[in-house]
Design a protein around this motif. Structure first.
Motif, PDB file in Angstrom:
ATOM      1  N   UNK A  18      18.185  -9.655  29.291  1.00 16.26           N
ATOM      2  CA  UNK A  18      17.718  -9.673  27.895  1.00 16.26           C
ATOM      3  C   UNK A  18      17.920  -8.314  27.210  1.00 16.26           C
ATOM      4  N   UNK A  19      19.190  -7.899  27.150  1.00 18.24           N
ATOM      5  CA  UNK A  19      19.463  -6.552  26.646  1.00 18.24           C
ATOM      6  C   UNK A  19      19.354  -6.427  25.134  1.00 18.24           C
ATOM      7  N   UNK A  20      18.970  -7.502  24.445  1.00 19.25           N
ATOM      8  CA  UNK A  20      18.635  -7.367  23.032  1.00 19.25           C
ATOM      9  C   UNK A  20      17.446  -6.443  22.839  1.00 19.25           C
ATOM     10  N   UNK A  21      16.656  -6.262  23.887  1.00 19.40           N
ATOM     11  CA  UNK A  21      15.574  -5.279  23.880  1.00 19.40           C
ATOM     12  C   UNK A  21      16.146  -3.934  24.320  1.00 19.40           C
ATOM     13  N   UNK A  26      18.524  -0.127  28.343  1.00 22.36           N
ATOM     14  CA  UNK A  26      18.463   1.140  29.074  1.00 22.36           C
ATOM     15  C   UNK A  26      18.405   0.897  30.583  1.00 22.36           C
ATOM     16  N   UNK A  27      17.762  -0.195  31.008  1.00 21.17           N
ATOM     17  CA  UNK A  27      17.724  -0.517  32.437  1.00 21.17           C
ATOM     18  C   UNK A  27      19.125  -0.779  32.973  1.00 21.17           C
ATOM     19  N   UNK A  59      29.948  -3.286  31.799  1.00 20.77           N
ATOM     20  CA  UNK A  59      29.345  -2.085  32.380  1.00 20.77           C
ATOM     21  C   UNK A  59      29.111  -2.268  33.874  1.00 20.77           C
ATOM     22  N   UNK A  60      28.561  -3.411  34.260  1.00 21.22           N
ATOM     23  CA  UNK A  60      28.268  -3.664  35.667  1.00 21.22           C
ATOM     24  C   UNK A  60      29.540  -3.879  36.479  1.00 21.22           C
ATOM     25  N   UNK A  61      30.533  -4.549  35.894  1.00 20.23           N
ATOM     26  CA  UNK A  61      31.793  -4.797  36.606  1.00 20.23           C
ATOM     27  C   UNK A  61      32.536  -3.498  36.900  1.00 20.23           C
ATOM     28  N   UNK A 270       5.742  -0.996  40.448  1.00 21.71           N
ATOM     29  CA  UNK A 270       7.092  -0.591  40.799  1.00 21.71           C
ATOM     30  C   UNK A 270       7.974  -0.412  39.586  1.00 21.71           C
ATOM     31  N   UNK A 271       9.093   0.256  39.763  1.00 20.66           N
ATOM     32  CA  UNK A 271      10.009   0.500  38.653  1.00 20.66           C
ATOM     33  C   UNK A 271      10.660  -0.788  38.174  1.00 20.66           C
TER      34      UNK A 271
END
Length: 321
Positions: A18-21, A26-27, A59-61, A270-271
């Protein structure tokens, strides 16, 4: 006798980014593999817009040896803020082509085999949707279930944003996906365990802890209720519920791997944004599996499944989940 050389690396999973947040974006920016041989399974709900999905998966790839993605309901929304206005199958196919450009594995690609620690195992990305068969108590039909949900105010936004075109309904699209996926899974060699990755659980039991049981209608299909046995499942990876935890059902591990919304993960210890380890299996997970598999009474098995890990208390599924 020559032993098989085990490739380095670990198999990780995560979902519901849910990177709209901005906090969740940032995570993702901080997510990195432990080694250059790690794989990452992304079980849907990356974002609502194609641009955001592209950024996150790209980004992850760039960081993980392989990224495997399956769609959640949010990627399939035709959202008013997304300039890509495709609907239904056309939207899904657009996302698949985008993933192929990024080198990301999708449900439309050959199933890869994990050869690292804990392997070999077939990683099977699935796209199955739901068919309203997880009805609320006292409801016998979809119409009754939806009437009840509207009465409580817990109605998934899919009802307004997830279009099934060209199928006549979401459940018709679901049935078609289940039929095709079942055929493909049946072709996997019998000597290989399977790690299915789907946005929704293959079995209903993980929804038993929902504060609002009517939300389960948008959480899977009873058509896959026996797939964990039928297709030799090692670990079933899913998200959607925003209740990250491990459960066991009939000796099979079910791993909910979601991040969820900031208002949810801020309440957890936890983080936030921790990747969930799928393989190699930890000693604790193995011991729990053995205990569950040897339970003789149905009641004892149910209790073991619920106590396999302490469930995270749900904050209540929002209508947008």
């Amino acid at each position: 006798m020559t032993s098989r050389a085990v490739a380095p690396g670990k198999l990780w999973a995560i979902s519901d980014l849910h990177i709209g947040y901005e906090e969740n974006r940032a995570l993702v920016e901080r997510m990195h593999p432990a080694s250059g041989d790690d794989w990452l399974l992304v079980a849907g709900d990356v974002a609502e817009t194609v641009a955001d999905v592209r950024w996150a998966l790209g980004t992850l790839a760039d960081r993980f040896r392989r990224v495997v993605w399956v769609p959640g309901n949010h990627e399939l929304w035709t959202h008013p803020k997304d300039p890509v206005a495709l609907r239904g199958v056309a939207r899904y196919e657009h996302l698949v082509e985008m993933c192929r450009e990024l080198g990301v594995t999708t449900p439309e690609d050959p199933y890869p085999v994990w050869e690292g620690a804990g392997g070999p195992a077939v990683v099977a990305p699935l796209f199955l949707l739901y068919d309203y068969s997880f009805l609320p108590p006292g409801c016998a039909t979809k119409a009754e279930g939806l009437e009840y949900a509207h009465g409580t105010g817990i109605v998934c936004s899919d009802e307004y944003l997830l279009h099934p075109d060209p199928y006549p309904s979401r459940e018709a699209w679901c049935r078609a996906r289940v039929a095709e996926t079942g055929r493909r899974l049946a072709e996997i060699p019998a000597d290989l365990p399977v790690i299915p990755v789907n946005h929704y659980p293959l079995h209903r039991h993980p929804t038993d802890v929902l504060w609002y049981p009517e939300f389960a209608m948008w959480c899977g299909t009873s058509l896959t209720a026996d797939w964990h046995r039928r297709f030799r499942v090692d670990t079933m990876v899913y998200g959607h519920l925003h209740i990250p935890r491990t459960t066991w059902h009939e000796g099979v591990r079910f791993e909910e791997v979601s991040v969820g919304y900031p208002r949810e993960w801020r309440k957890r210890s936890g983080p936030p944004g921790r990747l969930r380890l799928i393989l190699p299996t930890t000693a604790t997970a193995t011991a729990t599996a053995t205990a569950t598999a040897t339970a003789t009474a149905a009641a004892a098995e149910s209790a073991a499944a619920k106590s396999a890990s302490a469930p995270v208390a749900p904050s209540g599924p929002e209508a947008t989940r």
